[in-house]
Design an enzyme around this catalytic site. Structure first.
Site, PDB file in Angstrom:
ATOM      1  N   ASP A  10       0.873  -1.186   0.000  1.00 30.88           N
ATOM      2  CA  ASP A  10       0.000   0.000   0.000  1.00 30.88           C
ATOM      3  C   ASP A  10       0.905   1.229   0.000  1.00 30.88           C
ATOM      4  OD1 ASP A  10      -2.374   1.610   0.283  1.00 30.88           O
ATOM      5  OD2 ASP A  10      -1.895   1.852   2.387  1.00 30.88           O
ATOM      6  N   SER A  11       0.282   2.383  -0.208  1.00 34.76           N
ATOM      7  CA  SER A  11       1.031   3.639  -0.142  1.00 34.76           C
ATOM      8  C   SER A  11       1.521   3.928   1.282  1.00 34.76           C
ATOM      9  CB  SER A  11       0.130   4.787  -0.583  1.00 34.76           C
ATOM     10  OG  SER A  11      -1.027   4.827   0.223  1.00 34.76           O
ATOM     11  N   CYS A  73      -4.288  -1.381  -1.934  1.00 35.20           N
ATOM     12  CA  CYS A  73      -4.360   0.059  -2.165  1.00 35.20           C
ATOM     13  C   CYS A  73      -5.381   0.269  -3.280  1.00 35.20           C
ATOM     14  CB  CYS A  73      -2.984   0.563  -2.596  1.00 35.20           C
ATOM     15  SG  CYS A  73      -2.981   2.311  -3.066  1.00 35.20           S
ATOM     16  N   GLU A 152      -3.928   8.968   8.498  1.00 38.99           N
ATOM     17  CA  GLU A 152      -2.484   8.775   8.748  1.00 38.99           C
ATOM     18  C   GLU A 152      -2.026   9.593   9.969  1.00 38.99           C
ATOM     19  OE1 GLU A 152       0.255   7.136   6.741  1.00 38.99           O
ATOM     20  OE2 GLU A 152      -1.215   6.008   5.587  1.00 38.99           O
ATOM     21  N   CYS A 186     -11.080   2.718  -0.388  1.00 39.12           N
ATOM     22  CA  CYS A 186      -9.678   2.991  -0.067  1.00 39.12           C
ATOM     23  C   CYS A 186      -9.391   2.241   1.227  1.00 39.12           C
ATOM     24  CB  CYS A 186      -9.509   4.497   0.117  1.00 39.12           C
ATOM     25  SG  CYS A 186      -7.954   4.986   0.882  1.00 39.12           S
ATOM     26  N   HIS A 188      -7.624   2.817   3.661  1.00 47.01           N
ATOM     27  CA  HIS A 188      -7.552   3.609   4.900  1.00 47.01           C
ATOM     28  C   HIS A 188      -8.933   3.762   5.554  1.00 47.01           C
ATOM     29  CE1 HIS A 188      -3.614   4.786   3.413  1.00 47.01           C
ATOM     30  NE2 HIS A 188      -3.383   5.455   4.527  1.00 47.01           N
TER      31      HIS A 188
HETATM   32  N1  DGL Z   1      -4.768   3.345   0.850  1.00 49.84           N
HETATM   33  C1  DGL Z   1      -4.749   3.780  -0.487  1.00 49.84           C
HETATM   34  C2  DGL Z   1      -5.982   3.491  -1.250  1.00 49.84           C
HETATM   35  O1  DGL Z   1      -6.568   2.488  -0.931  1.00 49.84           O
HETATM   36  C3  DGL Z   1      -4.073   5.013  -0.865  1.00 49.84           C
HETATM   37  C4  DGL Z   1      -4.387   6.259  -0.188  1.00 49.84           C
HETATM   38  C5  DGL Z   1      -3.399   7.290  -0.624  1.00 49.84           C
HETATM   39  O2  DGL Z   1      -2.204   7.000  -0.556  1.00 49.84           O
HETATM   40  O3  DGL Z   1      -3.833   8.345  -1.049  1.00 49.84           O
HETATM   41  O4  DGL Z   1      -6.376   4.204  -2.150  1.00 49.84           O
END
Ligand code: DGL
Length: 270
Positions: A10-11, A73, A152, A186, A188
């Site tokens: 993931d990012s 991600c 984050e 996403c 997150h």
């Molecule tokens: N967690 C990521 C996603 O599912 C990326 C969020 C990001 O880095 O902007 O899109």
């Protein structure tokens, strides 16, 4: 018996919500996680940049002996899945199709919502997958670029006025559109489930893309007869920025304590 690992990337920390589900579904599997914390967020970047980052992330993971890769991600899954699949010898699972499948099965009204990063929404990948699953569905897609930086920062709990204000501002139109199922597109966003659920109301089902990707990965390994049988699996964590920062927040995402040792890697070498 197949002791090779599952690679996950993931990012940043969001993909840990998928790790949590992978461990729950397949406790005997070994997991290698890479979070590109030096370059997070990915969600506002161009497809070219995303492809470059995704290739590096996958090349790093491919230095381990892997039997599957989960792109945990949404942003990479929506923009780069096909390219990565073509370029990799290892089976690659993204988050889009499994989540869309679940949402299409859950909706009763035929009105579904999607919240994701700007790059995910702009790609149109979720809408394409919804059309393929059921052309009659009415899809309401919405980019929520402030969610990732707030998560984050650990600003994700109910009662936090910043995240609650942002969530209300973003989500009220979706609630008013009458969707009965909302894809948290996403990885997150599952950390915002309570806050998002609070705005959308209890009648709206929330779909966690990390959980659906984990389920899809398990189905793939079952089909390939590649599950590890027995024993307790391990997890190793790598990041492109300071390990300490990652450790500080990781327990929030994993829900079962700190991740253990975390190593920093120079991703520009891959
Ligand atoms: N967690 C990521 C996603 O599912 C990326 C969020 C990001 O880095 O902007 O899109």
């Amino acid at each position: 018996m197949n002791p090779r690992s599952i690679g996950v990337f993931d990012s940043g920390l969001g993909g840990l919500t998928a790790v949590r589900q992978l461990r729950r579904l397949m406790p005997s599997e070994n997991i290698i996680y890479f979070g590109d914390t030096a370059r997070v967020p990915y969600g506002n970047r161009s497809r070219e940049t995303l492809l470059q980052y995704a290739r590096q992330d996958l090349r790093f993971l491919s230095s381990f002996d892997l039997k599957a890769v989960v792109i945990a991600c949404g942003t990479i899954s929506t923009n780069c899945l096909e390219a990565l699949r073509e370029e990799s010898d290892i089976p690659v699972t993204g988050v889009v199709e499994p989540a869309v499948e679940r949402a299409a099965a859950l909706t009763r009204s035929g009105r579904v919502g999607l919240v994701a990063t700007r790059a995910s929404v702009a790609s149109g990948a979720y809408e394409r997958a919804f059309r393929a699953a059921d052309p009659a569905l009415e899809v309401h897609a919405l980019a929520c670029p402030l969610f990732v930086p707030l998560v984050e920062e650990g600003r994700c709990r109910p009662g936090d006025t910043v995240i609650e204000t942002v969530a209300r501002e973003y989500l009220t139109p979706l609630a008013e559109a009458g969707v009965d199922t909302l894809v948290l597109g996403c990885t997150h966003y599952p950390l915002l489930s309570e806050v998002i659920g609070g705005v959308m109301g209890p009648a709206v089902s929330l779909v966690d893309v990390g959980a659906e990707a984990a389920r899809s990965c398990r189905d793939l390994l079952v089909r390939q007869d590649a599950l590890t049988d027995g024993g307790e699996g391990s997890a190793r964590f790598y990041t492109s920025d300071r390990a300490m920062n990652f450790q500080r927040l990781a327990s929030l995402f994993l829900e079962d304590g700190a991740p253990g040792p975390v190593e920093q890697v120079d991703i520009s070498q891959y």
